[in-house]
Design an enzyme around this catalytic site. Sequence first.
Site, PDB file in Angstrom:
ATOM      1  N   TRP A 189      -1.618   2.542  13.054  1.00 44.18           N
ATOM      2  CA  TRP A 189      -1.392   1.420  12.385  1.00 44.18           C
ATOM      3  C   TRP A 189      -0.122   0.897  11.905  1.00 44.18           C
ATOM      4  O   TRP A 189       0.468  -0.273  12.050  1.00 44.18           O
ATOM      5  CB  TRP A 189      -2.608   0.992  11.548  1.00 44.18           C
ATOM      6  N   ASP A 190       0.293   1.560  11.103  1.00 47.88           N
ATOM      7  CA  ASP A 190       1.583   1.552  10.371  1.00 47.88           C
ATOM      8  C   ASP A 190       2.833   1.226  11.416  1.00 47.88           C
ATOM      9  O   ASP A 190       3.522   0.229  11.338  1.00 47.88           O
ATOM     10  CB  ASP A 190       2.124   2.792   9.569  1.00 47.88           C
ATOM     11  N   THR A 191       2.963   2.119  12.303  1.00 45.02           N
ATOM     12  CA  THR A 191       3.848   1.787  13.467  1.00 45.02           C
ATOM     13  C   THR A 191       3.682   0.440  14.357  1.00 45.02           C
ATOM     14  O   THR A 191       4.714  -0.210  14.436  1.00 45.02           O
ATOM     15  CB  THR A 191       3.974   2.971  14.421  1.00 45.02           C
ATOM     16  N   TYR A 203       0.859  -1.171  -0.073  1.00 41.25           N
ATOM     17  CA  TYR A 203       0.030   0.160  -0.095  1.00 41.25           C
ATOM     18  C   TYR A 203       0.864   1.344   0.131  1.00 41.25           C
ATOM     19  O   TYR A 203       1.930   1.194   0.372  1.00 41.25           O
ATOM     20  CB  TYR A 203      -0.926  -0.168   1.318  1.00 41.25           C
TER      21      TYR A 203
END
Length: 237
Positions: free
Chosen positions: A185-187, A94
Amino acid sequence: MKVTKSVTIVIPVYNDVQALGRAVPVVLETISSISDEYELIIAEDASTDGSSELAAKFAREHAQIIHMHRDERLGRGSALSLAAKISKGEIFCYFDVDLATDISHLGDLLGLIAGGYDMATGSRLLPDSRITRSTDREVKSRGYNFLVRLILKSRLSDHQCGFKAFRTDVLRDLLDETRDIHWFWDTEILVRGQHKGLRIAEIPVAWTEGEGTTVRSGDIWRMGKAIFQLWWQLHVS
């Protein structure tokens, strides 16, 4: 670089009609030169500016495009999690709809997963990265990533660059434990992956700050709170 594995690309969208219109043709041209088997999921979250209608139009015109619409805005992380659950590709990737990260890096990113890594992420903070952004945002980004490394013992330089790829099966396993549904969320995904000993690659990228992109003081406070919450989940709960 050509990869032999099937690829799912996800573009999260919320009221980004102009950026979406620019991005889709570029993404299709780029991914078609990298993989012969791919799908593009437009994860559109209750947009009101015409993004939903444009995404639906793209899906009608291109068999490889899926328009994932939700009537209620539930968060970027939540949209990515849902997309991962319905994706068909062996590699899940993504990036941001404004293509802030130069898409020329896509082949390298996907090639790392095809070559055996579990996760791969772009970084704006490696020595060879080339970034264009305001001083204020640069300072806040470096401060945030310093805290993640200090408190959560991450070995990565940049956790929030919106340019990531995963083995899809590995990502789905992590989603069973991931709690954040928004920007953290990414972390959380990267930190949980490190705690499980997964193979993670980080590559330098060219990145340009998009128009209207801002980081507010309240965002920094929420991010800081999320760091400590994740530390608690990993070490106490």
